[in-house]
Design a protein around this motif. Structure first.
Motif, PDB file in Angstrom:
ATOM      1  N   SER A 131       0.557  -0.902  -0.122  1.00  0.00           N
ATOM      2  CA  SER A 131       0.180   0.002   0.158  1.00  0.00           C
ATOM      3  C   SER A 131       1.270   1.354  -0.184  1.00  0.00           C
ATOM      4  O   SER A 131       0.755   2.383  -0.357  1.00  0.00           O
ATOM      5  N   ARG A 132       2.062   1.177   0.276  1.00  0.00           N
ATOM      6  CA  ARG A 132       3.005   2.516   0.600  1.00  0.00           C
ATOM      7  C   ARG A 132       3.490   2.283  -1.053  1.00  0.00           C
ATOM      8  O   ARG A 132       4.354   3.410  -1.101  1.00  0.00           O
ATOM      9  N   ASN A 133       2.776   1.527  -1.806  1.00  0.00           N
ATOM     10  CA  ASN A 133       4.128   1.257  -3.182  1.00  0.00           C
ATOM     11  C   ASN A 133       5.737   1.300  -2.380  1.00  0.00           C
ATOM     12  O   ASN A 133       6.740   2.077  -2.498  1.00  0.00           O
ATOM     13  N   MET A 134       6.489   1.128  -1.469  1.00  0.00           N
ATOM     14  CA  MET A 134       7.971   1.331  -0.773  1.00  0.00           C
ATOM     15  C   MET A 134       8.491  -0.770  -1.294  1.00  0.00           C
ATOM     16  O   MET A 134       9.582  -0.996  -0.526  1.00  0.00           O
ATOM     17  N   TYR A 345       0.046   4.888   6.384  1.00  0.00           N
ATOM     18  CA  TYR A 345       1.211   4.541   5.443  1.00  0.00           C
ATOM     19  C   TYR A 345      -0.083   4.185   4.077  1.00  0.00           C
ATOM     20  O   TYR A 345       0.840   4.373   3.378  1.00  0.00           O
ATOM     21  N   SER A 346      -0.911   3.729   4.564  1.00  0.00           N
ATOM     22  CA  SER A 346      -2.184   3.453   3.307  1.00  0.00           C
ATOM     23  C   SER A 346      -2.494   4.531   2.741  1.00  0.00           C
ATOM     24  O   SER A 346      -3.215   4.521   1.679  1.00  0.00           O
ATOM     25  N   ASN A 347      -1.996   5.792   3.689  1.00  0.00           N
ATOM     26  CA  ASN A 347      -2.591   7.018   2.691  1.00  0.00           C
ATOM     27  C   ASN A 347      -1.441   7.883   2.027  1.00  0.00           C
ATOM     28  O   ASN A 347      -0.953   8.824   3.531  1.00  0.00           O
ATOM     29  N   PRO A 348      -1.369   8.507   1.065  1.00  0.00           N
ATOM     30  CA  PRO A 348       0.202   9.137   0.838  1.00  0.00           C
ATOM     31  C   PRO A 348      -0.014  10.859   0.938  1.00  0.00           C
ATOM     32  O   PRO A 348       0.602  11.217   1.105  1.00  0.00           O
ATOM     33  N   GLU A 349      -1.136  10.680   1.570  1.00  0.00           N
ATOM     34  CA  GLU A 349      -2.189  11.976   1.731  1.00  0.00           C
ATOM     35  C   GLU A 349      -0.587  12.238   2.943  1.00  0.00           C
ATOM     36  O   GLU A 349      -0.155  13.063   3.788  1.00  0.00           O
ATOM     37  N   THR A 368       8.279  10.397  -7.397  1.00  0.00           N
ATOM     38  CA  THR A 368       8.260  11.357  -8.098  1.00  0.00           C
ATOM     39  C   THR A 368       7.295  10.357  -9.557  1.00  0.00           C
ATOM     40  O   THR A 368       7.484  11.776 -10.873  1.00  0.00           O
ATOM     41  N   THR A 369       6.910   9.852  -9.797  1.00  0.00           N
ATOM     42  CA  THR A 369       5.638   8.911 -10.596  1.00  0.00           C
ATOM     43  C   THR A 369       4.326  10.086  -9.857  1.00  0.00           C
ATOM     44  O   THR A 369       3.310  10.050 -10.571  1.00  0.00           O
ATOM     45  N   ASN A 370       4.290   9.653  -8.612  1.00  0.00           N
ATOM     46  CA  ASN A 370       2.809  10.098  -7.712  1.00  0.00           C
ATOM     47  C   ASN A 370       1.820  11.039  -8.355  1.00  0.00           C
ATOM     48  O   ASN A 370       3.095  12.049  -6.995  1.00  0.00           O
TER      49      ASN A 370
END
Lengths: 440, 292
Positions: A131-134, A345-349, A368-370
């Motif tokens: 969910s955090r894309n890491m 961390y499930s919320n990029p905000e 850089t892409t989100n």
């Protein structure tokens, strides 16, 4: 006489109680679950006000949505250092459930002492990575026992700042990329401004372990394509790359381009024209040195590399810190901690909020892409080089003896070369021997 | 002494006895135990290593440096602080009034935080500070204050001397006050010069106060930490690496509590022996001047 005796005993008792009470840290015993089934987790935030505000806000929002978990945020003590405070807290049985601000080397020391929870064994870890894309970022964080002990919050690739205005004055129009380009700059600088230096930094001659992250490891990671230095109990440093780094520093010294004396704001005053810069410096400059303007006064560049190396996608050191959960926490607390981490961390905000408040790039693959971060990065273009360098950034070593190892790099190699006391080959050999000695 | 009196005696000494047991005896025994283990205080397991920590410590460059650096500090700091506190006490003694206010003024640095004063000194001695700019441009002197071994040690000694001068001057002032004025009057009648008066009368009669100051300042020397930690980190090349600095590095940076405890025990033995020897020398000097 009887009254006197009673008074004396009372006085003595109160004195003893007061003395012992003075030794108390004031922490309540934590059993994980308090009244009405609410689990309380103690969270130690980094001692700087910005991060404390961030965590307090996030914890409040989380508790509103999850009333069964109470996140108690308090500042990490720094007396005399945050690491010493954590060590004392663990030894004294008053460790928090979780804390931030933990570097990988210190985490390795704690993990070695079984003081940390293996995060990958907690429910929700895989979901968190996804969910955090890491997922890619986390690969570099795996410890030598194939477990994850730290959840990186931010990863700041360290870049070198160049005084663009002074470079222009000496006829150089862009930041040097290779060693020979940099030595050429050194010659031109000394010719026009004999009182200025390329690199003015007292830490170059200081053996304190952590200082090597911001000089030696930046150059070494660049020269060796991010080669590891130590693996388990084995020294695997890239000798060729290491000697080239030391040789380069030696060449700068020979050009009288290094100043190892403590100086006030050497880069900002123009005494030195090259120095390591982290993203936190940018916000500091905005407040204290408004004249420092990106692409006018200064520019940011990857570390210089040996002449035979590629100058694109250069590796550098990542100043990165993260969250850990302490083994002394109860099962309920550990689960609650993971639930809290997942929620944040499930919320990029929440990562955006962090980035906005601290300028420290969140450790995620999609920075850089989100689209969430696009507006902020567009408004702060000087942070773009950092965001772009995240994939090339190498975290610190995960060895529990990192402090000795990095002290030896300074003591036996980097510091004596900077001071002209050793040649690069001998320095590397001495350093390797010392490190192998401590790894035995 | 009857039993009742004995019990009362124990009762009234018990606050200090309890304090000593809790804060000295228990930590000492604990430290001795730790020094024979490889424990870092946080690991759930540890092993007994016997005297390995001690043998390793004796070979460690950091410990060897700490031993010699402490004596170097003694050689620089003690004369510096004794001389400055005697001078301050003499100045205050000669003042016609407001002695107390001046003494408080000199005493204030003692209350200042070591961290703050170290940071101020760090700024004052930086390469591009007005002091260094002046020395470089006007006198051609380019001194690396914290980067050369002796200069770094001297700077640290000066800061600590500045901190303690007022406090010791306070003790010496009371020493001056206790000297009988009639001795000076008799000496003046005999035509003794001011210089002779100081060395032949004041200095020997100041012995009790000087004794206190010397013992206190030796104790301070063996406990130097904050200034070194802030200014030099024990460097350059261990030139300012004190016992406390070495213990701190080992215990809190390297997480070697067992090893650090061994160093602490060695340091306390060295401190005890050193203070004992120095005390005997001072007492010998006192005896020569009629103090028993």
């Amino acid at each position: 006489m009887k009254t006197k005796k009673v008074v004396s005993i009372l006085f003595l008792a109160s004195l003893t109680v007061t003395s012992l009470a003075a030794c108390s840290t004031g922490n309540k015993v934590q059993n994980g679950v308090v009244k009405d089934g609410v689990t309380t987790i103690e969270f130690w935030a980094a001692p700087n006000p910005t991060q404390q505000v961030y965590w307090k806000e996030v914890a409040e929002e989380f508790t509103k949505e999850n009333p069964e978990i109470n996140v108690n945020v308090s500042p990490m003590k720094e007396s005399p250092t945050s690491e010493a405070s954590i060590q004392s807290a663990i030894a004294g049985g008053s460790a928090p459930t979780m804390s931030e601000n933990i570097n990988r080397g210190f985490a390795a020391q704690l993990a070695d002492s079984k003081a940390l929870v293996k995060l990958d064994e907690l429910n929700g870890w895989d979901k968190l990575k996804e969910s955090r894309n890491m997922e890619n970022t986390m690969e570099g964080w795996e410890f030598s026992d194939n477990h994850q002990y730290v959840m990186p919050i931010y990863s700041s690739p360290m870049l070198f700042g160049w005084r663009l205005d002074i470079l222009e004055e000496i006829g150089v129009h862009e930041a040097p990329k290779t060693y020979s380009e940099m030595l050429d700059v050194a010659k031109k600088l000394k010719e026009k401004y004999p009182d200025k230096y390329v690199w003015a930094k007292d830490a170059l001659a200081d053996p304190t372990a952590w200082k090597r992250w911001f000089d030696f490891f930046m150059l070494y990671d660049a020269a060796s394509n991010g080669n590891n230095f130590v693996e388990g109990t084995k020294f695997i440093g890239d000798e060729k790359a290491g000697e080239k780094v030391l040789g380069f520093v030696d060449d700068l010294r020979k050009e009288d381009a290094l100043l190892t004396r403590k100086a006030k704001d050497p880069f900002e005053s123009g005494l030195g024209i090259f120095t390591d810069i982290g993203p936190w410096t940018i916000s500091y400059w905005k407040e204290k040195f408004p004249e420092m303007k990106w692409n006018e006064t200064y520019t940011l560049a990857a570390p210089p590399v040996p002449d035979d190396k590629e100058t694109s996608n250069v590796n550098t050191f990542a100043d990165t810190k993260g969250l850990v959960v302490y083994a002394s926490a109860t099962k309920e607390q550990q689960e609650a901690a993971m639930k809290f981490i997942n929620w944040v961390y499930s919320n990029p905000e929440n990562d955006l909020k962090w980035f906005e408040k601290t300028n420290l790039p969140p450790a995620r693959d999609d920075l850089t892409t989100n689209d969430t971060f696009k507006v902020f990065l567009d408004k702060n273009p000087e942070l773009l080089p950092y965001a772009a360098a995240v994939p090339n950034a190498i975290p610190p070593m995960d060895n529990s003896k990192y402090n000795d190892i990095q002290t030896f790099i300074g003591q036996h190699a980097f510091n004596p070369v900077v001071k002209g006391e050793k040649d690069p080959k001998t320095a590397w050999k001495d350093m390797q021997e010392a490190i192998e000695g401590v790894l035995k | 002494m009857n039993t009742k009196q004995g019990r009362l005696g124990w009762l009234f000494t018990s606050p200090y006895l309890i304090y000593a047991v809790v804060f000295f005896l228990i930590p000492l025994v604990w430290s001795l135990f730790l020094s024979m283990t490889d424990w870092n205080l946080i690991s759930p397991t540890f092993s007994f290593v016997g005297i390995t920590n001690y043998t390793e410590a004796f070979q460690s460059p950091g410990v060897k440096a700490a031993f010699f650096v402490t004596f170097k500090f003694l050689a620089v700091f003690i004369p510096l602080v004794v001389a400055s506190s005697v001078i301050v006490a003499l100045i205050v003694k000669g003042l016609p009034k407001y002695k107390g206010i001046f003494l408080i003024g000199f005493f204030l640095p003692y209350l200042a935080s070591g961290v703050v004063s170290s940071l101020i000194v760090k700024g004052l001695l930086s390469y591009n500070s007005p002091i260094n700019e002046f020395l470089r441009n006007s006198l051609g002197l380019d001194i690396d204050w914290l980067g050369t071994p002796f200069a770094a040690l001297f700077v640290v000694a000066v800061i600590i001397a500045w901190k303690f001068t007022g406090y010791y001057a306070l003790i010496l002032t009371s020493g001056f006050e206790s000297i009988n004025k009639e001795i000076y009057e008799a000496a003046m009648i005999d035509g003794v010069s001011a210089w002779q008066r100081f060395w032949k009368i004041t200095f020997p009669l100041l012995y009790p106060a000087l004794y206190t100051v010397l013992i206190l300042s030796i104790g301070v020397t063996f406990g130097i930490f904050t200034e070194v930690y802030q200014l030099t980190g024990g460097g350059p090349n261990f030139a300012t690496n004190t016992w406390q600095m070495e213990i701190f590095t080992r215990a809190f940076s390297n997480l070697q509590a067992g090893y650090a405890s061994a160093i602490a025990i060695i340091a306390s033995v060295v401190t005890f022996i050193s203070i004992f020897i120095i005390r005997k020398i001072i007492e010998l000097w006192g005896k020569r001047n009629g103090w028993d």
